[in-house]
Enzyme design. Sequence first.
Site, short mmCIF file in Angstrom:
data_model
loop_
_atom_site.label_atom_id
_atom_site.label_comp_id
_atom_site.label_asym_id
_atom_site.label_seq_id
_atom_site.Cartn_x
_atom_site.Cartn_y
_atom_site.Cartn_z
N VAL A 85 0.83 -1.21 0.00
CA VAL A 85 0.00 0.00 0.00
C VAL A 85 0.87 1.26 0.00
O VAL A 85 1.99 1.26 0.51
CB VAL A 85 -0.96 0.04 1.22
CG1 VAL A 85 -2.04 -1.02 1.08
CG2 VAL A 85 -0.21 -0.12 2.53
N VAL A 127 3.77 -2.12 5.43
CA VAL A 127 4.18 -1.87 4.04
C VAL A 127 3.56 -2.87 3.07
O VAL A 127 3.81 -2.80 1.87
CB VAL A 127 5.73 -1.87 3.87
CG1 VAL A 127 6.36 -0.83 4.77
CG2 VAL A 127 6.33 -3.23 4.11
N GLU A 128 2.76 -3.81 3.54
CA GLU A 128 2.10 -4.75 2.63
C GLU A 128 0.63 -4.35 2.47
O GLU A 128 0.30 -3.50 1.66
CB GLU A 128 2.32 -6.19 3.11
CG GLU A 128 3.82 -6.55 3.07
CD GLU A 128 4.12 -8.00 3.42
OE1 GLU A 128 3.35 -8.89 3.05
OE2 GLU A 128 5.14 -8.23 4.09
N MET A 129 -0.26 -4.92 3.28
CA MET A 129 -1.67 -4.57 3.12
C MET A 129 -2.10 -3.46 4.08
O MET A 129 -3.14 -2.83 3.88
CB MET A 129 -2.53 -5.83 3.24
CG MET A 129 -2.21 -6.81 2.10
SD MET A 129 -2.93 -8.46 2.30
CE MET A 129 -4.62 -8.19 1.81
#
Lengths: 343, 343
Positions: A85, A127-129
Amino acid sequence: MKPRLALLAVLWTSLSVAGASEPAWLALPGQAPELASNPSTPAKVELGKMLFFDPRFSETGTVACSNCHNVMEGGDDHRPVSIGVHGQKGGRSAPTVWNAAFLSAQFWDGRAATLEDQAKGPVVNPVEMGMKDLGAAMDRIRRIEGYRPYFAKAFGPGETLSADNAAKAIAAYERTLITPGSAYDRYVLGDATALTARQARGMHLFAEVGCSSCHQGPNFSGPALPVGTPFLMKFPTYPASPYVATFDLAKDQGRFESTRSDADRHMWRVPTLRNLVYTAPYFHNGTVKTLPDAVRVMASTQLNGTLVEADVVDIVAFLESLTGPFPDQQMPRLPPTPGDLLQ
Amino acid sequence: MKPRLALLAVLWTSLSVAGASEPAWLALPGQAPELASNPSTPAKVELGKMLFFDPRFSETGTVACSNCHNVMEGGDDHRPVSIGVHGQKGGRSAPTVWNAAFLSAQFWDGRAATLEDQAKGPVVNPVEMGMKDLGAAMDRIRRIEGYRPYFAKAFGPGETLSADNAAKAIAAYERTLITPGSAYDRYVLGDATALTARQARGMHLFAEVGCSSCHQGPNFSGPALPVGTPFLMKFPTYPASPYVATFDLAKDQGRFESTRSDADRHMWRVPTLRNLVYTAPYFHNGTVKTLPDAVRVMASTQLNGTLVEADVVDIVAFLESLTGPFPDQQMPRLPPTPGDLLQ
């Protein structure tokens, strides 16, 4: 037998014992193992596929599991490191989801015991979802009314829309993401024509030089170990290899980064070698761009040797025989979104 | 007949002529029109589906057509405005790709004549897929060797890996993304049981109050016009509507933003009303969160009236009858990525 790998004499002796004897060449089973606590059902698999492809429980509504684990290709995201994201880059290359169901532990460092545990990680990774917590992610799912009948079908009536059940469904789907029946599999099951002469030569070289000491078993990711016990190896084993600097291989200290235990410095779960044709660039940081380079790096950093080029070519040919076949998949249908779900 | 819409008397008179007569209720054809220059073939559709789902010709390798036009759901991205490469937000809400094949021009402002033209836009939009130019995008595709046989199959041998051919293939795929056979379609084709009493009431109200003056034809997006001629209307027609401020509806000046022609101020292509259940939030800026609100806004900004609540409910019920069915789709298989394709 001419030595295929130019090794320090002492190492050659020790390795040659493991290396020279042919390992048990095993085909990938037609079904992945499952947990007693999460028997697969078609309803779970269907729900899991929907969730796997649903970007709506990421903060921005743009990042699904499938973004970084693209099962329309190699089960990863083609990038050196992933982007989550808000355009943020992750620290490691996305590992493939294909055949992850055969691993005894998940993530590059084996820190998740099961697919079920793993599934809950990226959702709340900033830093992912990027969801605040699993509760917030499930609030999103609960607001998508159309999910209710699918959870009910998979987990029975009542309040079954939980993060644990979502993770169970995703894991059940991932257990269908397997690729038995590659050229290699057909060869070891008795079809002598399934491999080319070069591939067959590469297969025996692969064992002879010592690759199969670690990359063994049907998934080429190590011996059968109890669920939650990762098959870990030190990488790089030979930190003086010139490739370590070239490809920046020692900066990330592997399992140490999550456990902070000295014993875990540079320890990594041995990854599968299946479908490498589809998963470039290679290694935890995605710095190695080609399969021949990946083979050269491993010979140097793990076996302290240098392969002659003809042998690199043969081993690469063998690795290519570990590709697919990928099952045909129907796209899931996702239920409608309330208009105020995402900002 | 009691007036359903409280309108200014003069307007009511003019509108009631168009509004009171029943329009020709048309079912969506089972096939979308195609260009003579781009006849559909299974090979083009297959290639187009691959390209539509391929994130690798976006700058970061993370944004495919399918990211903002999610055909596993409503053909949009569930968000108010879209998010492209580097987490950048676009200026308008992604319009649905479902049934776009029936539109006489593409984009919210109709600035692209065909699906073929439209397909080339987002690739080079800096906040969408972010490629420097179409040449750079095609360089990416050319480096993915596995695409060659698919282009050859669709466009013949020789150097057929061009942006024009890629766009043609994507357009051919998009022409399969159609949803004939909704409850409404079955009703107008003779199945009197296909609509509920409320939906049938809503259908006639929809005409009576004047919605069908613009939202006419089988796609509810206007009359049949030559390819490249958008059916444009002014929105808001009544800028004094309180909803204009509430939902910030006049800031974006529509077609004027691309043509800079005064005649195009606040002119917008009339969008389809099919599958609205799946495409919240609504309008070009995604500020209107619910279908009842969308109906209230339209009555006010376009017809200068206020619907009684019971009529809003009935019209919404009718709009819901324009949903699906969505065709089953097989996931495409994407060819492998060279390890240095993406940074």
